[in-house]
Design an enzyme around this catalytic site. Structure first.
Site, mmCIF file in Angstrom:
data_model
loop_
_atom_site.group_PDB
_atom_site.id
_atom_site.type_symbol
_atom_site.label_atom_id
_atom_site.label_comp_id
_atom_site.label_asym_id
_atom_site.label_seq_id
_atom_site.Cartn_x
_atom_site.Cartn_y
_atom_site.Cartn_z
ATOM 1 N N SER A 188 0.811 -1.219 0.000
ATOM 2 C CA SER A 188 0.000 0.000 0.000
ATOM 3 C C SER A 188 0.844 1.268 0.000
ATOM 4 O O SER A 188 0.426 2.308 0.498
ATOM 5 C CB SER A 188 -0.967 0.010 1.199
ATOM 6 O OG SER A 188 -1.834 -1.107 1.145
ATOM 7 N N ARG A 189 2.054 1.185 -0.539
ATOM 8 C CA ARG A 189 2.972 2.317 -0.673
ATOM 9 C C ARG A 189 3.434 2.881 0.670
ATOM 10 O O ARG A 189 3.949 3.983 0.743
ATOM 11 C CB ARG A 189 2.331 3.442 -1.505
ATOM 12 C CG ARG A 189 2.050 3.048 -2.957
ATOM 13 C CD ARG A 189 3.356 2.675 -3.670
ATOM 14 N NE ARG A 189 3.178 2.401 -5.077
ATOM 15 C CZ ARG A 189 3.083 1.172 -5.605
ATOM 16 N NH1 ARG A 189 3.115 0.114 -4.813
ATOM 17 N NH2 ARG A 189 2.961 1.009 -6.900
#
Length: 211
Positions: A188-189
């Site tokens: 999710s970065r």
């Protein structure tokens, strides 16, 4: 699929302050060895970014040939575009990206030339064709066509045979690091970023950056 929807969710590993060593050069060596063992494509390839005399950044891929406590070393033509950049602004940035391990290493620092002895040692260890090409090419200079380049190579071969000398304009640079960041991709970065910064006394401090 549109370009905007191209993405990969990184899930291989994590990176915490307790995972890294106190010495960033040692830590780089650990990651570099792991990249080699993972058979990462062109593990020794790095993006080298320099700045022109009018303040414009420019980047290209070069190959690291040595690293130790003194810094990170590569070899090139001193008269090339990057050589001219470094002559006027002796600072640069390096970037390694090992997609197989979902990792990046960013390195920033000042530039120095390596010694003539180091230049000779590496130059004469290169394959013959690479030594001939170093003599034949005026790197970064415009040329009308490929045939002329081949003619320049033929002239070098005719003149020097299998013993081409190291050109005076060919040699190595060493980036003496002031900052080194280790980046581990996360889901999710929400990536992990551990950064080493060299203090005035030469010691390294370690911190975490937000992704």
């Amino acid at each position: 699929m549109s370009i905007a929807h191209l993405r990969k969710d990184y899930q291989q590993a994590s990176l915490t302050e307790s995972d890294v060593t106190a010495d960033p050069i040692e830590q780089f060596g650990i990651w570099f060895d792991q990249a080699l063992k993972a058979d990462a494509a062109e593990a020794n390839a790095m993006s080298l970014s320099t700045v022109t005399d009018d303040g414009r950044p420019t980047s290209r891929i070069v190959l690291i040939k040595e690293f130790d406590q003194r810094g990170f070393c590569w070899f090139t033509n001193y008269d090339s575009a990057k050589g001219k950049d470094l002559a006027t602004n002796p600072y640069a940035a390096l970037l390694f990206f090992w997609s197989a391990l979902e990792r990046q290493v960013r390195i920033e620092g000042r530039i120095e030339k390596v010694s003539s002895e180091e230049n000779d040692t590496y130059f004469y260890s290169r394959p013959l064709g690479s030594r001939q090409s170093a003599n034949a090419s005026a790197q970064s200079q415009t040329i009308a066509n490929r045939d002329l380049l081949e003619q320049q190579l033929a002239s070098v071969v005719g003149t020097f045979g299998d013993q081409p000398p190291r050109p005076e304009h060919w040699g190595g640079y060493r980036l003496v690091p002031e900052k080194i960041e280790f980046w581990q991709g996360r889901s999710s970065r929400l990536h992990d970023r551990i950064v080493y910064t060299r203090n005035a006394d030469g010691r390294w401090s370690i911190g975490r950056l937000q992704p």
